[in-house]
Design a protein around this motif. Structure first.
Motif, PDB file in Angstrom:
ATOM      1  N   GLN A 277      -7.355  -0.341   6.714  1.00 47.76           N
ATOM      2  CA  GLN A 277      -7.598   0.252   5.403  1.00 47.76           C
ATOM      3  C   GLN A 277      -6.992  -0.661   4.349  1.00 47.76           C
ATOM      4  OE1 GLN A 277      -6.228   4.292   5.102  1.00 47.76           O
ATOM      5  NE2 GLN A 277      -6.013   4.177   2.901  1.00 47.76           N
ATOM      6  N   ILE A 278      -7.715  -0.875   3.243  1.00 49.78           N
ATOM      7  CA  ILE A 278      -7.188  -1.634   2.120  1.00 49.78           C
ATOM      8  C   ILE A 278      -7.122  -0.697   0.923  1.00 49.78           C
ATOM      9  CG2 ILE A 278      -7.537  -3.583   0.566  1.00 49.78           C
ATOM     10  CD1 ILE A 278      -9.107  -4.946   2.820  1.00 49.78           C
TER      11      ILE A 278
ATOM     12  N   ILE B  64      -3.406  -1.760   5.589  1.00 41.98           N
ATOM     13  CA  ILE B  64      -2.819  -0.872   6.584  1.00 41.98           C
ATOM     14  C   ILE B  64      -3.562  -1.047   7.898  1.00 41.98           C
ATOM     15  CG2 ILE B  64      -2.284   1.523   7.175  1.00 41.98           C
ATOM     16  CD1 ILE B  64      -2.409   2.083   4.096  1.00 41.98           C
ATOM     17  N   LEU B  65      -2.827  -1.454   8.925  1.00 46.72           N
ATOM     18  CA  LEU B  65      -3.387  -1.636  10.260  1.00 46.72           C
ATOM     19  C   LEU B  65      -2.859  -0.534  11.162  1.00 46.72           C
ATOM     20  CD1 LEU B  65      -2.720  -5.463  10.746  1.00 46.72           C
ATOM     21  CD2 LEU B  65      -4.691  -4.368   9.689  1.00 46.72           C
ATOM     22  N   GLU B  66      -3.749   0.051  11.957  1.00 50.27           N
ATOM     23  CA  GLU B  66      -3.337   1.096  12.890  1.00 50.27           C
ATOM     24  C   GLU B  66      -3.768   0.728  14.296  1.00 50.27           C
ATOM     25  OE1 GLU B  66      -3.813   5.250  11.806  1.00 50.27           O
ATOM     26  OE2 GLU B  66      -4.389   4.586   9.797  1.00 50.27           O
ATOM     27  N   TYR B  67      -2.854   0.924  15.236  1.00 48.06           N
ATOM     28  CA  TYR B  67      -3.087   0.646  16.653  1.00 48.06           C
ATOM     29  C   TYR B  67      -2.741   1.892  17.463  1.00 48.06           C
ATOM     30  CZ  TYR B  67      -2.879  -4.314  15.344  1.00 48.06           C
ATOM     31  OH  TYR B  67      -3.099  -5.536  14.762  1.00 48.06           O
TER      32      TYR B  67
ATOM     33  N   GLN C  45       4.987 -12.466   4.591  1.00 47.72           N
ATOM     34  CA  GLN C  45       3.917 -12.867   5.492  1.00 47.72           C
ATOM     35  C   GLN C  45       2.688 -13.256   4.672  1.00 47.72           C
ATOM     36  OE1 GLN C  45       4.616 -13.077   8.522  1.00 47.72           O
ATOM     37  NE2 GLN C  45       5.442 -11.263   9.455  1.00 47.72           N
ATOM     38  N   THR C  46       1.888 -14.158   5.213  1.00 41.46           N
ATOM     39  CA  THR C  46       0.568 -14.430   4.651  1.00 41.46           C
ATOM     40  C   THR C  46      -0.446 -13.895   5.655  1.00 41.46           C
ATOM     41  OG1 THR C  46       1.329 -16.397   3.509  1.00 41.46           O
ATOM     42  CG2 THR C  46      -1.040 -16.192   3.853  1.00 41.46           C
ATOM     43  N   VAL C  47      -1.272 -12.958   5.202  1.00 35.06           N
ATOM     44  CA  VAL C  47      -2.256 -12.319   6.075  1.00 35.06           C
ATOM     45  C   VAL C  47      -3.645 -12.765   5.646  1.00 35.06           C
ATOM     46  CG1 VAL C  47      -3.164 -10.129   6.916  1.00 35.06           C
ATOM     47  CG2 VAL C  47      -0.746 -10.311   6.336  1.00 35.06           C
ATOM     48  N   SER C  48      -4.444 -13.186   6.611  1.00 37.34           N
ATOM     49  CA  SER C  48      -5.815 -13.609   6.377  1.00 37.34           C
ATOM     50  C   SER C  48      -6.736 -12.641   7.111  1.00 37.34           C
ATOM     51  CB  SER C  48      -5.994 -15.036   6.915  1.00 37.34           C
ATOM     52  OG  SER C  48      -7.352 -15.373   6.954  1.00 37.34           O
ATOM     53  N   LEU C  49      -7.704 -12.092   6.400  1.00 37.89           N
ATOM     54  CA  LEU C  49      -8.657 -11.140   6.967  1.00 37.89           C
ATOM     55  C   LEU C  49     -10.060 -11.701   6.788  1.00 37.89           C
ATOM     56  CD1 LEU C  49      -9.442  -8.335   8.066  1.00 37.89           C
ATOM     57  CD2 LEU C  49      -9.308  -7.504   5.720  1.00 37.89           C
TER      58      LEU C  49
ATOM     59  N   GLN D 207       1.513   2.049  13.032  1.00 33.79           N
ATOM     60  CA  GLN D 207       0.876   1.780  11.746  1.00 33.79           C
ATOM     61  C   GLN D 207       1.757   0.806  10.975  1.00 33.79           C
ATOM     62  OE1 GLN D 207      -0.566   5.080   9.341  1.00 33.79           O
ATOM     63  NE2 GLN D 207       0.269   4.090   7.555  1.00 33.79           N
ATOM     64  N   LEU D 208       1.152  -0.222  10.403  1.00 30.83           N
ATOM     65  CA  LEU D 208       1.877  -1.262   9.695  1.00 30.83           C
ATOM     66  C   LEU D 208       1.229  -1.499   8.346  1.00 30.83           C
ATOM     67  CD1 LEU D 208       3.875  -3.691   9.696  1.00 30.83           C
ATOM     68  CD2 LEU D 208       2.075  -4.994  10.828  1.00 30.83           C
ATOM     69  N   GLU D 209       2.038  -1.579   7.297  1.00 27.97           N
ATOM     70  CA  GLU D 209       1.545  -1.852   5.952  1.00 27.97           C
ATOM     71  C   GLU D 209       2.003  -3.227   5.499  1.00 27.97           C
ATOM     72  OE1 GLU D 209       2.867   1.031   3.120  1.00 27.97           O
ATOM     73  OE2 GLU D 209       1.865   2.674   4.144  1.00 27.97           O
ATOM     74  N   PHE D 210       1.053  -4.054   5.084  1.00 22.16           N
ATOM     75  CA  PHE D 210       1.353  -5.301   4.396  1.00 22.16           C
ATOM     76  C   PHE D 210       1.108  -5.019   2.921  1.00 22.16           C
ATOM     77  CE2 PHE D 210       0.005  -6.757   8.587  1.00 22.16           C
ATOM     78  CZ  PHE D 210       0.949  -7.720   8.885  1.00 22.16           C
ATOM     79  N   THR D 211       2.055  -5.339   2.045  1.00 21.99           N
ATOM     80  CA  THR D 211       1.923  -5.044   0.627  1.00 21.99           C
ATOM     81  C   THR D 211       2.011  -6.324  -0.178  1.00 21.99           C
ATOM     82  OG1 THR D 211       2.965  -2.887   0.957  1.00 21.99           O
ATOM     83  CG2 THR D 211       2.859  -3.695  -1.294  1.00 21.99           C
ATOM     84  N   GLU D 212       1.077  -6.487  -1.123  1.00 24.38           N
ATOM     85  CA  GLU D 212       1.112  -7.618  -2.048  1.00 24.38           C
ATOM     86  C   GLU D 212       1.204  -7.065  -3.455  1.00 24.38           C
ATOM     87  OE1 GLU D 212      -1.377 -11.649  -3.058  1.00 24.38           O
ATOM     88  OE2 GLU D 212      -2.506  -9.930  -2.357  1.00 24.38           O
ATOM     89  N   THR D 213       2.144  -7.562  -4.253  1.00 19.32           N
ATOM     90  CA  THR D 213       2.287  -7.149  -5.644  1.00 19.32           C
ATOM     91  C   THR D 213       1.452  -8.086  -6.502  1.00 19.32           C
ATOM     92  OG1 THR D 213       4.513  -6.365  -5.192  1.00 19.32           O
ATOM     93  CG2 THR D 213       3.944  -6.698  -7.495  1.00 19.32           C
ATOM     94  N   VAL D 214       0.663  -7.504  -7.404  1.00 18.28           N
ATOM     95  CA  VAL D 214      -0.234  -8.295  -8.255  1.00 18.28           C
ATOM     96  C   VAL D 214      -0.142  -7.822  -9.688  1.00 18.28           C
ATOM     97  CG1 VAL D 214      -1.885  -8.782  -6.412  1.00 18.28           C
ATOM     98  CG2 VAL D 214      -2.177  -6.745  -7.788  1.00 18.28           C
ATOM     99  N   GLY D 215      -0.619  -8.628 -10.608  1.00 22.10           N
ATOM    100  CA  GLY D 215      -0.741  -8.253 -12.019  1.00 22.10           C
ATOM    101  C   GLY D 215      -2.030  -8.805 -12.556  1.00 22.10           C
ATOM    102  N   GLU D 216      -2.890  -7.982 -13.113  1.00 24.07           N
ATOM    103  CA  GLU D 216      -4.215  -8.402 -13.565  1.00 24.07           C
ATOM    104  C   GLU D 216      -4.571  -7.685 -14.860  1.00 24.07           C
ATOM    105  OE1 GLU D 216      -6.432 -10.553 -12.229  1.00 24.07           O
ATOM    106  OE2 GLU D 216      -5.168 -11.048 -10.504  1.00 24.07           O
ATOM    107  N   THR D 217      -5.578  -8.193 -15.541  1.00 24.35           N
ATOM    108  CA  THR D 217      -6.167  -7.505 -16.695  1.00 24.35           C
ATOM    109  C   THR D 217      -7.604  -7.144 -16.318  1.00 24.35           C
ATOM    110  OG1 THR D 217      -4.819  -8.712 -18.253  1.00 24.35           O
ATOM    111  CG2 THR D 217      -6.807  -7.680 -19.117  1.00 24.35           C
ATOM    112  N   PHE D 218      -7.953  -5.887 -16.488  1.00 24.78           N
ATOM    113  CA  PHE D 218      -9.280  -5.392 -16.138  1.00 24.78           C
ATOM    114  C   PHE D 218      -9.970  -4.885 -17.376  1.00 24.78           C
ATOM    115  CE2 PHE D 218      -6.360  -4.665 -12.654  1.00 24.78           C
ATOM    116  CZ  PHE D 218      -7.029  -5.256 -11.600  1.00 24.78           C
TER     117      PHE D 218
END
Length: 134
Positions: free
Chosen positions: A21-22, A50-53, A81-85, A120-131
């Motif tokens: 899940q993203i 979010i990865l679930e096994y 971590q750097t995660v590539s999907l 269940q494992l969560e990888f979190t990336e903090t971002v800042g954007e203008t939409f």
């Protein structure tokens, strides 16, 4: 889950989860311009992968986190971590993320069996954007 999906953590392929899940959550400051456009300045945001096994071995856990289970339990800081999907042969989505000590959920007696169940494992990336929304 797609069978042609590849997930890598720091360049190492990991076991595919049964569920992925993203989530994107952001905190913003929004304004509407005279033209009616809504401008949202991202103050902060988080992307969670979010990865679930059903079950994962302690060896797979070490591959994913870079730490043994006991070292992870003693760790009080975030693990970068750097995660590539990559799915369906498309360009990979890259997350420059972290795993916080509270990012993992498992059943209570997991380490006795040398496997983690309901993991269940969560990888979190903090971002800042203008939409801009019309």
């Amino acid at each position: 889950m797609p069978t042609n999906m590849t997930i890598k953590v720091d360049g190492v392929k990991i076991k595919n989860p049964y569920s992925l899940q993203i989530d994107f959550n952001y905190i913003s400051d929004a304004e509407r311009s005279l033209s009616g456009d809504m401008t949202i300045d991202g103050v902060s945001g988080k992307i969670k992968l979010i990865l679930e096994y059903d079950e994962i071995s302690l060896e797979d856990f070490k591959t994913i986190t870079g730490l043994t289970w006991n070292a992870f339990l003693q760790n009080k800081s975030k693990i970068k971590q750097t995660v590539s999907l990559e799915m369906w042969g498309e360009k990979p989505i890259i997350f420059d993320s972290y795993i916080a000590p509270n990012s993992i959920k498992i059943d209570q007696d997991a380490q006795v069996r040398r496997k983690l169940k309901n993991f269940q494992l969560e990888f979190t990336e903090t971002v800042g954007e203008t939409f801009i929304f019309d």
